[in-house]
Design an enzyme around this catalytic site. Structure first.
Site, short mmCIF file in Angstrom:
data_model
loop_
_atom_site.label_atom_id
_atom_site.label_comp_id
_atom_site.label_asym_id
_atom_site.label_seq_id
_atom_site.Cartn_x
_atom_site.Cartn_y
_atom_site.Cartn_z
N SER A 130 -9.54 1.04 3.10
CA SER A 130 -8.80 1.91 2.41
C SER A 130 -7.88 1.37 1.71
O SER A 130 -7.28 1.83 0.78
CB SER A 130 -8.07 3.16 2.99
OG SER A 130 -7.05 2.58 4.02
N SER B 211 -9.47 -1.21 7.28
CA SER B 211 -9.00 -0.87 6.07
C SER B 211 -8.33 -2.00 5.49
O SER B 211 -8.16 -2.08 4.13
CB SER B 211 -8.10 0.20 6.07
OG SER B 211 -8.83 1.38 5.93
N LYS C 10 0.89 -1.22 0.13
CA LYS C 10 -0.18 -0.08 0.02
C LYS C 10 0.73 1.29 0.09
O LYS C 10 2.03 1.22 0.55
CB LYS C 10 -0.82 -0.28 1.39
CG LYS C 10 -1.99 1.06 1.47
CD LYS C 10 -2.91 0.68 2.78
CE LYS C 10 -3.97 1.62 2.94
NZ LYS C 10 -4.80 1.02 4.08
N1 GLN Z 1 -12.76 3.33 7.03
C1 GLN Z 1 -12.20 3.65 8.04
C2 GLN Z 1 -11.81 5.05 8.22
O1 GLN Z 1 -12.02 5.86 7.25
C3 GLN Z 1 -11.14 3.00 8.32
C4 GLN Z 1 -9.78 3.38 7.75
C5 GLN Z 1 -8.58 2.41 7.99
O2 GLN Z 1 -8.59 1.46 8.64
N2 GLN Z 1 -7.26 3.14 7.59
O3 GLN Z 1 -11.47 5.66 9.08
#
Ligand code: GLN
Length: 475
Positions: free
Chosen positions: A152, A176, A77
């Site tokens: 994400s 994420s 990532k």
């Molecule tokens: N969807 C969650 C957020 O927007 C998780 C993000 C993540 O785990 N990096 O905070």
């Protein structure tokens, strides 16, 4: 059929000279090029990857062991600092940023011979559930181009579903890794908080940030997690887990108790998704283990708690991007203050700004007690409830996402409904426990994942049971 044999097999073939690291890197880069239209990748590290492959092939020629991941290509990532390409976190703020050092996790993988070939797309700074918050472009779901891959770590999950590399790395602060794994039909692992060093990974919310792996099967994820885990002087939150031979699979020799989380089968979870979880639970009990419903009454508050604590920590972590030391700097500003203002206004996207504002608000002196402090109290209550639950059962089970992949654009105008997609995921982060998403078949032709959670530091047992469950689901 996958383009790739199991990781252990691949490394064996490289070490024996049957396959070359160079050919694996070339294959992965060619596949990435072929699947370009899905926009899973921000950049490739092709030159460095080819050089590293040559080094590994030379080692093998000299009769040396090139490691447990010899020549295995992987995708990180783009919030992992890595050599060979820029590290952007999919943000305009870090566009063009050349990492001066690498993430510990990547160094550990490289020490075992793995080769990073590309950097995957994400929601900028990992804020999001769909990759639509990427400042560059949205990744398309490999099963349906009109849908999101989840987020994400959407680029990391899509890459595995597109089969362009044997494994990828993601970060999981509030789901994420597990959410995109569920939307893309791959395995995604979020470890115990502190199991993997976060040194060299762009910080989001430091009290929940975790690093994990995505792959086609539990076995591959286990090996990658084993290599990455362990204490690191560069991250003081890292813990040493005694039982860390994750790739040693032993069949549990006792009857296992599984808690079916009542609150994760409530309203708001798609009925067909619930039915998948229930039919898997039935399979589990038909095969001799015990499944019983369990309630964690504070769970409905988890999302509210997360969306107070996470922005508070985000606001603090993003304060380092001030346009002075590194990252985007507005060249036309006439004073230091103007430079701070313009660099942050232009460098950050809407979601980062939203979180900075919410975070600053909940930490401000007049509202701290009402929001931040209260959220921490509920978090502690939640930790206690999970501790109690794990006295009664070995693992908890529920859906990995409330629905299958949604349409691109479906929630972009309404951030609150976008946040609701994380409802079954954030508790594991707030409590710091390990959690894995495993493909659980399809609902309306789209993949869906089932989520399994365990006590802190029980990563090995969780991985073992996940492998058993994966076999059971596929049987
Ligand atoms: N969807 C969650 C957020 O927007 C998780 C993000 C993540 O785990 N990096 O905070």
């Amino acid at each position: 059929m996958s383009n790739w044999p199991k990781i252990q097999q691949l490394a064996k073939e490289v070490n024996s000279g049957k396959t070359s690291a160079a050919s694996l890197v070339a294959k992965s880069l060619a596949l990435i090029e072929q699947k370009k239209e899905f926009q899973a990748i921000i950049s490739t590290t092709s030159d460095r990857a080819r050089r590293r492959a040559e080094e590994i092939d030379n080692k093998v020629k000299k009769g040396q062991n090139a490691g447990r991941l010899a020549g295995v290509p992987f995708i990180a990532k783009d919030n992992f600092l890595a050599f060979g390409a820029e590290t952007t976190a999919a943000s305009n703020m870090l566009k063009g940023f050349d990492a001066p050092y690498q993430a510990t996790a990547i160094n550990k993988l490289e020490a075992e011979g793995a080769i990073c070939v590309a950097k995957a797309n994400l929601d900028a700074f990992a804020h999001g559930s769909s990759t639509e918050n990427s400042d560059f472009f949205t990744t398309l779901n490999p099963y349906d181009k009109s849908r999101v891959p989840g987020g994400s770590s959407g680029g990391s999950a899509a890459s595995i579903a597109l089969d362009v590399a044997p494994f990828s790395l993601g970060t999981d602060t509030g789901g994420s890794i597990r959410a995109p794994a569920s939307f893309c039909g791959v395995v995604g692992y979020k470890p115990t908080y502190g199991l993997v060093s976060r040194s060299g990974v762009v910080a989001m919310a430091s009290s929940t940030d975790c690093i994990g792996a995505l792959a086609n099967c539990v076995e591959d994820v286990a090996l990658v997690m084993e290599v990455m885990s362990g204490q690191d002087d560069l991250d003081s939150t890292t813990v040493e887990v005694k039982d860390n031979k994750f790739s040693d699979f032993k069949k549990p020799n006792k009857q296992i108790k599984i808690g079916l989380v009542k609150e994760y089968l409530a309203d708001g979870i798609n009925q067909k998704v619930k039915d998948r979880v229930l039919s898997i639970s039935e399979k589990i009990s038909n095969n001799g283990d015990i499944v019983k419903e369990i309630s964690l009454p504070s769970l409905p508050l988890a999302l509210a708690v997360y969306y107070i604590l996470c922005p508070a920590e985000v606001a603090s972590n993003l304060s380092r991007y001030d346009g002075q030391r590194y990252g985007f700097s507005d060249a036309n500003s006439k004073s230091l203050e103007e430079s701070y203002y313009n660099s942050r206004s232009k460098g950050f996207g809407n979601e980062a700004k939203r979180r900075i504002m919410i975070g600053t608000y909940v930490l401000s002196s007049g509202y701290y007690d009402a929001y931040y402090k209260k959220a921490q109290i509920v978090r502690t209550k939640m930790i206690n409830e999970f501790t109690e639950a794990f006295k009664k059962v070995d693992y908890l089970i529920g859906p990995a996402t409330p629905t299958t992949a949604f349409k691109i654009g479906e929630f972009t105008a309404d951030p609150l409904s976008m946040y609701l997609n994380d409802i079954v995921l954030v508790a594991a982060n707030l409590v710091g426990i390990p959690s894995i998403a495993i493909p659980a078949g399809k609902v309306d032709k789209l993949p869906i994942g089932v989520q399994l959670m365990a006590r802190q530091k029980e990563d090995h047992n969780l991985i073992n049971y996940a492998k058993y469950l994966e076999e059971l689901i596929n049987a």
